[in-house]
Design a protein around this motif. Sequence first.
Motif, PDB file in Angstrom:
ATOM      1  N   THR A 188     -28.861  64.017  22.314  1.00 22.07           N
ATOM      2  CA  THR A 188     -29.542  65.111  21.623  1.00 22.07           C
ATOM      3  C   THR A 188     -28.965  65.255  20.224  1.00 22.07           C
ATOM      4  OG1 THR A 188     -29.742  66.210  23.770  1.00 22.07           O
ATOM      5  CG2 THR A 188     -30.213  67.526  21.804  1.00 22.07           C
ATOM      6  N   ARG A 189     -29.818  65.387  19.240  1.00 23.67           N
ATOM      7  CA  ARG A 189     -29.390  65.490  17.856  1.00 23.67           C
ATOM      8  C   ARG A 189     -30.148  66.584  17.122  1.00 23.67           C
ATOM      9  NH1 ARG A 189     -28.455  60.373  19.278  1.00 23.67           N
ATOM     10  NH2 ARG A 189     -26.580  59.324  18.474  1.00 23.67           N
ATOM     11  N   VAL A 190     -29.460  67.140  16.147  1.00 27.70           N
ATOM     12  CA  VAL A 190     -30.047  68.152  15.260  1.00 27.70           C
ATOM     13  C   VAL A 190     -30.095  67.561  13.865  1.00 27.70           C
ATOM     14  CG1 VAL A 190     -29.833  70.499  14.352  1.00 27.70           C
ATOM     15  CG2 VAL A 190     -29.097  70.007  16.688  1.00 27.70           C
ATOM     16  N   ASP A 191     -31.212  67.713  13.178  1.00 30.35           N
ATOM     17  CA  ASP A 191     -31.371  67.152  11.845  1.00 30.35           C
ATOM     18  C   ASP A 191     -30.613  68.012  10.835  1.00 30.35           C
ATOM     19  OD1 ASP A 191     -32.131  65.690   9.694  1.00 30.35           O
ATOM     20  OD2 ASP A 191     -34.218  66.391   9.654  1.00 30.35           O
ATOM     21  N   LEU A 192     -29.544  67.455  10.260  1.00 26.88           N
ATOM     22  CA  LEU A 192     -28.726  68.173   9.281  1.00 26.88           C
ATOM     23  C   LEU A 192     -28.927  67.606   7.880  1.00 26.88           C
ATOM     24  CD1 LEU A 192     -25.349  68.507  11.241  1.00 26.88           C
ATOM     25  CD2 LEU A 192     -27.251  70.112  11.153  1.00 26.88           C
ATOM     26  N   ALA A 193     -30.166  67.242   7.565  1.00 27.78           N
ATOM     27  CA  ALA A 193     -30.429  66.604   6.268  1.00 27.78           C
ATOM     28  C   ALA A 193     -30.165  67.573   5.114  1.00 27.78           C
ATOM     29  CB  ALA A 193     -31.867  66.098   6.232  1.00 27.78           C
ATOM     30  N   GLY A 194     -30.565  68.823   5.258  1.00 28.45           N
ATOM     31  CA  GLY A 194     -30.425  69.776   4.148  1.00 28.45           C
ATOM     32  C   GLY A 194     -29.209  70.670   4.260  1.00 28.45           C
ATOM     33  N   VAL A 195     -28.292  70.382   5.203  1.00 25.36           N
ATOM     34  CA  VAL A 195     -27.118  71.232   5.416  1.00 25.36           C
ATOM     35  C   VAL A 195     -26.026  70.829   4.437  1.00 25.36           C
ATOM     36  CG1 VAL A 195     -25.340  71.935   7.057  1.00 25.36           C
ATOM     37  CG2 VAL A 195     -27.684  71.571   7.838  1.00 25.36           C
ATOM     38  N   ASN A 196     -25.482  71.809   3.715  1.00 28.58           N
ATOM     39  CA  ASN A 196     -24.421  71.581   2.744  1.00 28.58           C
ATOM     40  C   ASN A 196     -23.114  72.121   3.318  1.00 28.58           C
ATOM     41  OD1 ASN A 196     -22.971  71.021   0.453  1.00 28.58           O
ATOM     42  ND2 ASN A 196     -23.722  72.802  -0.703  1.00 28.58           N
ATOM     43  N   ILE A 197     -22.166  71.219   3.580  1.00 24.75           N
ATOM     44  CA  ILE A 197     -20.875  71.611   4.150  1.00 24.75           C
ATOM     45  C   ILE A 197     -19.891  71.844   3.011  1.00 24.75           C
ATOM     46  CG2 ILE A 197     -19.003  70.911   5.692  1.00 24.75           C
ATOM     47  CD1 ILE A 197     -21.051  69.100   7.090  1.00 24.75           C
ATOM     48  N   PRO A 198     -19.205  72.984   2.957  1.00 24.52           N
ATOM     49  CA  PRO A 198     -18.243  73.241   1.866  1.00 24.52           C
ATOM     50  C   PRO A 198     -17.155  72.180   1.814  1.00 24.52           C
ATOM     51  CG  PRO A 198     -18.700  75.249   3.086  1.00 24.52           C
ATOM     52  CD  PRO A 198     -19.342  74.140   3.848  1.00 24.52           C
ATOM     53  N   ALA A 199     -16.737  71.829   0.597  1.00 19.58           N
ATOM     54  CA  ALA A 199     -15.736  70.776   0.405  1.00 19.58           C
ATOM     55  C   ALA A 199     -14.339  71.238   0.796  1.00 19.58           C
ATOM     56  CB  ALA A 199     -15.737  70.314  -1.051  1.00 19.58           C
ATOM     57  N   GLU A 200     -14.095  72.559   0.857  1.00 15.78           N
ATOM     58  CA  GLU A 200     -12.752  73.056   1.184  1.00 15.78           C
ATOM     59  C   GLU A 200     -12.428  72.968   2.670  1.00 15.78           C
ATOM     60  OE1 GLU A 200     -12.227  77.157   0.385  1.00 15.78           O
ATOM     61  OE2 GLU A 200     -14.270  77.711   1.020  1.00 15.78           O
ATOM     62  N   LEU A 201     -13.392  72.580   3.494  1.00 12.26           N
ATOM     63  CA  LEU A 201     -13.142  72.437   4.937  1.00 12.26           C
ATOM     64  C   LEU A 201     -12.440  71.105   5.182  1.00 12.26           C
ATOM     65  CD1 LEU A 201     -16.475  73.818   6.440  1.00 12.26           C
ATOM     66  CD2 LEU A 201     -14.277  74.975   6.260  1.00 12.26           C
ATOM     67  N   THR A 202     -11.132  71.095   5.030  1.00 15.09           N
ATOM     68  CA  THR A 202     -10.301  69.910   5.228  1.00 15.09           C
ATOM     69  C   THR A 202      -9.253  70.205   6.301  1.00 15.09           C
ATOM     70  OG1 THR A 202      -8.846  70.598   3.436  1.00 15.09           O
ATOM     71  CG2 THR A 202     -10.661  69.132   2.860  1.00 15.09           C
ATOM     72  N   ASP A 203      -8.373  69.238   6.543  1.00 11.26           N
ATOM     73  CA  ASP A 203      -7.315  69.421   7.546  1.00 11.26           C
ATOM     74  C   ASP A 203      -6.319  70.499   7.115  1.00 11.26           C
ATOM     75  OD1 ASP A 203      -7.997  67.366   9.524  1.00 11.26           O
ATOM     76  OD2 ASP A 203      -7.645  65.974   7.894  1.00 11.26           O
ATOM     77  N   VAL A 246     -22.204  71.258  17.804  1.00 11.50           N
ATOM     78  CA  VAL A 246     -22.892  70.369  16.866  1.00 11.50           C
ATOM     79  C   VAL A 246     -21.841  69.719  15.972  1.00 11.50           C
ATOM     80  CG1 VAL A 246     -24.628  70.191  15.044  1.00 11.50           C
ATOM     81  CG2 VAL A 246     -24.927  71.832  16.906  1.00 11.50           C
ATOM     82  N   PHE A 247     -21.893  68.407  15.873  1.00  6.83           N
ATOM     83  CA  PHE A 247     -20.946  67.660  15.041  1.00  6.83           C
ATOM     84  C   PHE A 247     -21.401  67.691  13.590  1.00  6.83           C
ATOM     85  CE2 PHE A 247     -20.106  63.410  13.120  1.00  6.83           C
ATOM     86  CZ  PHE A 247     -18.753  63.597  12.888  1.00  6.83           C
ATOM     87  N   LEU A 248     -20.450  68.013  12.676  1.00  7.75           N
ATOM     88  CA  LEU A 248     -20.767  68.110  11.250  1.00  7.75           C
ATOM     89  C   LEU A 248     -20.295  66.876  10.477  1.00  7.75           C
ATOM     90  CD1 LEU A 248     -19.832  71.860  10.694  1.00  7.75           C
ATOM     91  CD2 LEU A 248     -22.091  70.879  11.127  1.00  7.75           C
ATOM     92  N   LYS A 249     -18.977  66.565  10.558  1.00 10.76           N
ATOM     93  CA  LYS A 249     -18.445  65.409   9.836  1.00 10.76           C
ATOM     94  C   LYS A 249     -17.074  65.059  10.399  1.00 10.76           C
ATOM     95  CE  LYS A 249     -16.047  67.884   6.124  1.00 10.76           C
ATOM     96  NZ  LYS A 249     -15.846  67.991   4.660  1.00 10.76           N
ATOM     97  N   GLN A 250     -16.556  63.884  10.003  1.00  9.87           N
ATOM     98  CA  GLN A 250     -15.215  63.465  10.398  1.00  9.87           C
ATOM     99  C   GLN A 250     -14.253  63.723   9.247  1.00  9.87           C
ATOM    100  OE1 GLN A 250     -14.558  59.279  11.117  1.00  9.87           O
ATOM    101  NE2 GLN A 250     -12.961  59.682  12.618  1.00  9.87           N
ATOM    102  N   LEU A 251     -13.125  64.349   9.567  1.00 17.94           N
ATOM    103  CA  LEU A 251     -12.119  64.676   8.565  1.00 17.94           C
ATOM    104  C   LEU A 251     -11.225  63.469   8.305  1.00 17.94           C
ATOM    105  CD1 LEU A 251     -11.208  68.234   9.879  1.00 17.94           C
ATOM    106  CD2 LEU A 251     -12.739  67.654   8.001  1.00 17.94           C
ATOM    107  N   PRO A 252     -10.457  63.472   7.193  1.00 14.83           N
ATOM    108  CA  PRO A 252      -9.584  62.313   6.887  1.00 14.83           C
ATOM    109  C   PRO A 252      -8.561  62.008   7.971  1.00 14.83           C
ATOM    110  CG  PRO A 252      -9.839  63.698   4.955  1.00 14.83           C
ATOM    111  CD  PRO A 252     -10.498  64.423   6.082  1.00 14.83           C
ATOM    112  N   SER A 253      -8.159  63.008   8.762  1.00 14.34           N
ATOM    113  CA  SER A 253      -7.189  62.766   9.830  1.00 14.34           C
ATOM    114  C   SER A 253      -7.803  62.057  11.030  1.00 14.34           C
ATOM    115  CB  SER A 253      -6.574  64.084  10.285  1.00 14.34           C
ATOM    116  OG  SER A 253      -7.569  64.931  10.848  1.00 14.34           O
ATOM    117  N   GLY A 254      -9.123  61.939  11.090  1.00 12.98           N
ATOM    118  CA  GLY A 254      -9.804  61.327  12.224  1.00 12.98           C
ATOM    119  C   GLY A 254     -10.402  62.336  13.182  1.00 12.98           C
TER     120      GLY A 254
END
Length: 280
Positions: free
Chosen positions: A191-206, A155-163
């Motif tokens: 296929t998609r999963v609804d991640l509307a209420g999912v909170n991703i921690p801000a410390e998950l960076t490169d 499941v894809f969460l977000k794109q990091l600053p490095s791409g």
Amino acid sequence: QNLLHVPTLRDPSQAKQANKIHRLVVDPRFVRRETVMGDEKKPHSSRNHLLPGGVSRYGRAAMYRKKALYKKKKIIVEKTKAKEERFKEKPVRGDKNGEKRTVPLKRRSRFYPTEDVRRPRKTRKIPKPAKLRSSITPGTVLIVLSGHQRGKRVVFLKQLPSGLLLVTGPYKVNGCPLRRVDQAYVIATKTRVDLAGVNIPAELTDEFFKREKRRKKRKDEEMFETSGDEERKPKASLVENQKVVDAQVIDAIKKIPQMRSYLRCQFGLSKGQFPHRMDF
């Protein structure tokens, strides 16, 4: 287009002006006045016009033939470069010293490297992160094509600053932890999963996913002994973030029937199946 006709004048002194018939061309970009008939020539227009899409009708070779440039004589002008003076004559005192010597204008350095070292070329290019594909949005199920987790659906969460893409299995569903994946090595499904209420921690960076370099400490008595390398253990902060993210993603997966078993199943091709003909 409006035609403005100059009326015929009987006065012979104004006959030359009456011989000209002008046409006023009205264009939303500009307004120009062209001579249609009379002693003046028509405005010059290029033989090579543009086709739809901004492509020229004739190529370079065709225009060379149309203009008959092969008949013209080429005049080659040789450029004369002024020679740079590298040496100069210097007067020398003394009767038996030759009175003058040739000395270089710029002295060479007395010290030079013993080995030829290639210098990196200067470049103004700045690497930019890759643009995210339109088919990949938060919650999209991706198929990993390379690496240790290849063949798994994540499941894809977000794109990091490095791409790179931040994905998760989740770990309890198919064993894929939080990790970074290049979008060139994934297949985006519909296929998609609804991640509307999912909170991703801000410390998950490169920087969070960078590994620390190991430093082996050897004693004098253990120098010739062969000891196995210690196993890498995940960070305690990574385990905590994994539990926080997976708990929210699993709750979103439970709302979709058969989604849990879909993520567990690995992707593979059998004989006669071609990926370019499939609709994911």
